[in-house]
Design an enzyme around this catalytic site. Structure first.
Site, PDB file in Angstrom:
ATOM      1  N   PRO A 254       0.785  -1.238   0.000  1.00  0.00           N
ATOM      2  CA  PRO A 254       0.000   0.000   0.000  1.00  0.00           C
ATOM      3  C   PRO A 254       0.816   1.287   0.000  1.00  0.00           C
ATOM      4  O   PRO A 254       0.259   2.357   0.220  1.00  0.00           O
ATOM      5  CB  PRO A 254      -0.820  -0.121   1.293  1.00  0.00           C
ATOM      6  N   GLY A 255       2.109   1.196  -0.215  1.00  0.00           N
ATOM      7  CA  GLY A 255       2.872   2.418  -0.451  1.00  0.00           C
ATOM      8  C   GLY A 255       3.661   2.942   0.731  1.00  0.00           C
ATOM      9  O   GLY A 255       4.219   4.040   0.652  1.00  0.00           O
ATOM     10  N   ASP A 275       2.631  -1.973  -8.867  1.00  0.00           N
ATOM     11  CA  ASP A 275       2.050  -3.117  -8.149  1.00  0.00           C
ATOM     12  C   ASP A 275       1.082  -3.815  -9.086  1.00  0.00           C
ATOM     13  O   ASP A 275       0.420  -3.176  -9.899  1.00  0.00           O
ATOM     14  CB  ASP A 275       1.317  -2.681  -6.881  1.00  0.00           C
ATOM     15  N   ASP A 320      10.407  -5.254  -2.742  1.00  0.00           N
ATOM     16  CA  ASP A 320       9.820  -5.740  -1.477  1.00  0.00           C
ATOM     17  C   ASP A 320       8.841  -6.854  -1.851  1.00  0.00           C
ATOM     18  O   ASP A 320       7.641  -6.630  -1.948  1.00  0.00           O
ATOM     19  CB  ASP A 320       9.102  -4.551  -0.809  1.00  0.00           C
ATOM     20  N   CYS A 373       9.439  -9.737   4.380  1.00  0.00           N
ATOM     21  CA  CYS A 373       9.091  -9.820   5.809  1.00  0.00           C
ATOM     22  C   CYS A 373       8.961 -11.294   6.170  1.00  0.00           C
ATOM     23  O   CYS A 373       8.016 -11.702   6.837  1.00  0.00           O
ATOM     24  CB  CYS A 373       7.837  -9.015   6.141  1.00  0.00           C
TER      25      CYS A 373
HETATM   26  C1  SAM Z   1       5.072  -7.058   0.789  1.00  0.00           C
HETATM   27  S1  SAM Z   1       3.828  -6.285  -0.135  1.00  0.00           S
HETATM   28  C2  SAM Z   1       4.523  -4.719  -0.454  1.00  0.00           C
HETATM   29  C3  SAM Z   1       4.420  -3.735   0.693  1.00  0.00           C
HETATM   30  C4  SAM Z   1       4.851  -2.336   0.272  1.00  0.00           C
HETATM   31  N1  SAM Z   1       6.188  -2.334  -0.287  1.00  0.00           N
HETATM   32  C5  SAM Z   1       4.805  -1.333   1.419  1.00  0.00           C
HETATM   33  O1  SAM Z   1       5.819  -1.139   2.095  1.00  0.00           O
HETATM   34  O2  SAM Z   1       3.747  -0.743   1.662  1.00  0.00           O
HETATM   35  C6  SAM Z   1       4.007  -7.073  -1.681  1.00  0.00           C
HETATM   36  C7  SAM Z   1       3.228  -6.438  -2.805  1.00  0.00           C
HETATM   37  O3  SAM Z   1       3.659  -7.063  -4.005  1.00  0.00           O
HETATM   38  C8  SAM Z   1       2.589  -7.034  -4.922  1.00  0.00           C
HETATM   39  N2  SAM Z   1       2.935  -8.014  -5.962  1.00  0.00           N
HETATM   40  C9  SAM Z   1       2.928  -9.356  -5.901  1.00  0.00           C
HETATM   41  N3  SAM Z   1       3.372  -9.896  -7.042  1.00  0.00           N
HETATM   42  C10 SAM Z   1       3.703  -8.860  -7.856  1.00  0.00           C
HETATM   43  C11 SAM Z   1       4.203  -8.760  -9.179  1.00  0.00           C
HETATM   44  N4  SAM Z   1       4.475  -9.852  -9.895  1.00  0.00           N
HETATM   45  N5  SAM Z   1       4.391  -7.540  -9.701  1.00  0.00           N
HETATM   46  C12 SAM Z   1       4.107  -6.424  -8.981  1.00  0.00           C
HETATM   47  N6  SAM Z   1       3.609  -6.462  -7.731  1.00  0.00           N
HETATM   48  C13 SAM Z   1       3.413  -7.654  -7.173  1.00  0.00           C
HETATM   49  C14 SAM Z   1       1.391  -7.372  -4.082  1.00  0.00           C
HETATM   50  O4  SAM Z   1       0.197  -6.929  -4.685  1.00  0.00           O
HETATM   51  C15 SAM Z   1       1.724  -6.613  -2.789  1.00  0.00           C
HETATM   52  O5  SAM Z   1       1.098  -5.353  -2.803  1.00  0.00           O
END
Ligand code: SAM
Length: 433
Positions: A254-255, A275, A320, A373
């Site tokens: 969520p950014g 994303d 991430d 994480c």
């Molecule tokens: C760990 S969360 C990111 C949290 C974010 N970096 C933050 O600090 O708010 C992982 C994110 O990766 C996205 N995601 C998963 N596979 C992906 C892909 N192939 N390409 C882009 N985004 C992806 C998911 O939708 C999710 O929002």
């Protein structure tokens, strides 16, 4: 009882049923909270989080108390009894209220024929106390496979990790460095009667002595601070940001980290927040707007670079990746119920695939920070090791930081009950030709 006439325990049982059917707490709890009166929301939340947190322990007891498992159509009553057992074992709620109201909730779930069973099981539980727990899975309240994997991966730390996963996480803030110094904001918190202290490692972090609603935090709506764990804050400190750089946050929603990047360095030429989730990307925009920051948002599978890349390389990339989230179980106890052992190999393959793709869009001389994480080396150290074997031009940078464990390819933070979550970070650079 709530506005719609359902007792809270019956609603909590429905939430647990949804989790068993594959939904996360963050998907099924908000609609349930909307169904109850404002003053009942904290209790419903506590019932759902607490029962997930102690699910495996409570379930071991319940299974031992039931002569035979309930039929599938009555599974909701199984969950109802888990909620009641959670209250008997882990809350201050008066026993008679737990018993009477659970029996009443059983009726409202249209299971009047099971009220006798519910009453009998809970009375025995109250009379006899918690039975001897059959194994470590029940004792530490984790699925068997996860516990064994942690024991194997962390022979000296697995019990501390499990205990940390069962603790309540603190509420941690990131001060918007464009608006306030950390010391100034600590003073504003003190003036507002909120006890807090500086985080040990993250330069803009503040940990609250006890959680507070965000609308009590001075100038929260105006972008003074964000809620973000200390370990998450540390990932962006490894990026070595400087004005003029083009930056990619490859899995951005969520950014939280997109905003941390923009707050920590003015004058970046562009920050692209990518994303694949159309549902989650609007959260990035909401966070940017509250903090009065600007980024370019793109919705795409990061690994499919043809689909979204404009051929302009990035000087800095934060990757991430999606992961098992085993470092943040204390904040998301439903992970214990949702995650399967069979998820890990496919996740590792997605993680390596994302890393390979991001390498292609990284500029020569550029830096990539890989973060998860997770506390499983399979998603962390071993991904980086596999990548380094196949990508001969990738240079591993050992961050000179006083936090985390040295894992050869990066640093691992294990969840700490009183402070940060579990996280892994690796820093890679692409040499100039
Ligand atoms: C760990 S969360 C990111 C949290 C974010 N970096 C933050 O600090 O708010 C992982 C994110 O990766 C996205 N995601 C998963 N596979 C992906 C892909 N192939 N390409 C882009 N985004 C992806 C998911 O939708 C999710 O929002």
């Amino acid at each position: 009882m709530n506005g719609q006439g359902q007792p809270l325990r019956a609603i909590a049982a429905r939430v647990l049923q949804s989790i068993e059917n594959g939904q996360s707490l963050s998907q099924c709890l908000p609609p349930a909270l909307n169904d109850v009166a404002d003053n009942e929301r904290p209790q419903l939340q506590a019932l759902c989080y607490g029962t997930c947190r102690w699910f495996h322990r409570l379930d071991a007891e319940l299974q031992a108390r039931l002569k035979k498992p309930l039929r599938k159509p009555d599974r909701m009553v199984h969950h109802l009894m888990l909620v009641a057992l959670f209250q008997l074992r882990f809350s201050q709620q008066a026993t008679y209220a737990v018993l009477n109201e659970t029996v009443e909730a059983c009726r409202t779930l249209d299971k009047p024929h099971l009220t006798g069973l519910v009453n009998g099981v809970l009375r025995a539980a109250e009379r006899e106390g918690e039975p001897a727990l059959p194994d470590d899975s029940a004792r530490y309240s984790h699925p068997h496979w996860m516990l064994e994997k942690l024991r194997h991966n962390w022979p000296d730390d697995w019990q501390a990790i499990l205990d940390a996963n069962n603790a309540q996480a603190p509420m941690t803030l990131r001060v918007n460095a464009l608006r306030f110094s950390r010391d100034d904001y600590l003073q504003h918190l003190a003036d507002a009667g909120i006890e807090a202290s500086a985080t040990r490692f993250a330069p803009h972090g503040i940990q609250l002595a006890s959680p507070a609603p965000v609308d009590r935090l001075p100038w929260f709506a105006d972008g003074a601070v964000s809620v973000q764990d200390e370990a998450a804050q540390l990932s962006t400190t490894l990026m070595d940001l400087a004005p003029g750089q083009r930056v990619l946050d490859a899995c951005a929603a969520p950014g939280g980290k997109t905003c941390a990047i923009l707050e920590s360095c003015g004058g970046l030429s562009e920050v692209v927040a990518l994303d694949e989730s159309a549902d989650r990307l609007p959260r990035v925009q909401e966070n940017l707007e509250r903090l009065d920051l600007v980024a370019t948002l793109k919705q795409a599978d990061a690994a499919d670079i043809e689909q979204w890349w404009d051929q302009q390389p990035f000087d800095r990339i934060l990757l991430d990746v999606p992961c098992s989230a085993t470092g943040v179980i204390r904040r998301h106890p439903d992970i214990k119920l949702l995650r399967r052992e069979s998820d890990i190999v496919p996740l590792a393959s997605i993680q390596l695939g994302l890393l390979e793709a991001m390498w292609q869009v990284l500029a020569p001389g550029g830096r990539l920070v890989y973060a998860t994480c997770s506390v499983f080396p399979q998603e962390n150290h071993r991904i980086i090791r596999r990548f380094l074997k196949q990508q001969s031009d990738a240079a591993l940078i050992q961050p000179n930081v006083p936090w985390g464990r040295d894992m050869e390819t990066g640093r691992q933070m294990l969840p700490a009950p009183e402070s940060h979550d579990g996280f892994f970070y690796a820093v890679l650079e692409k040499p100039e030709p």
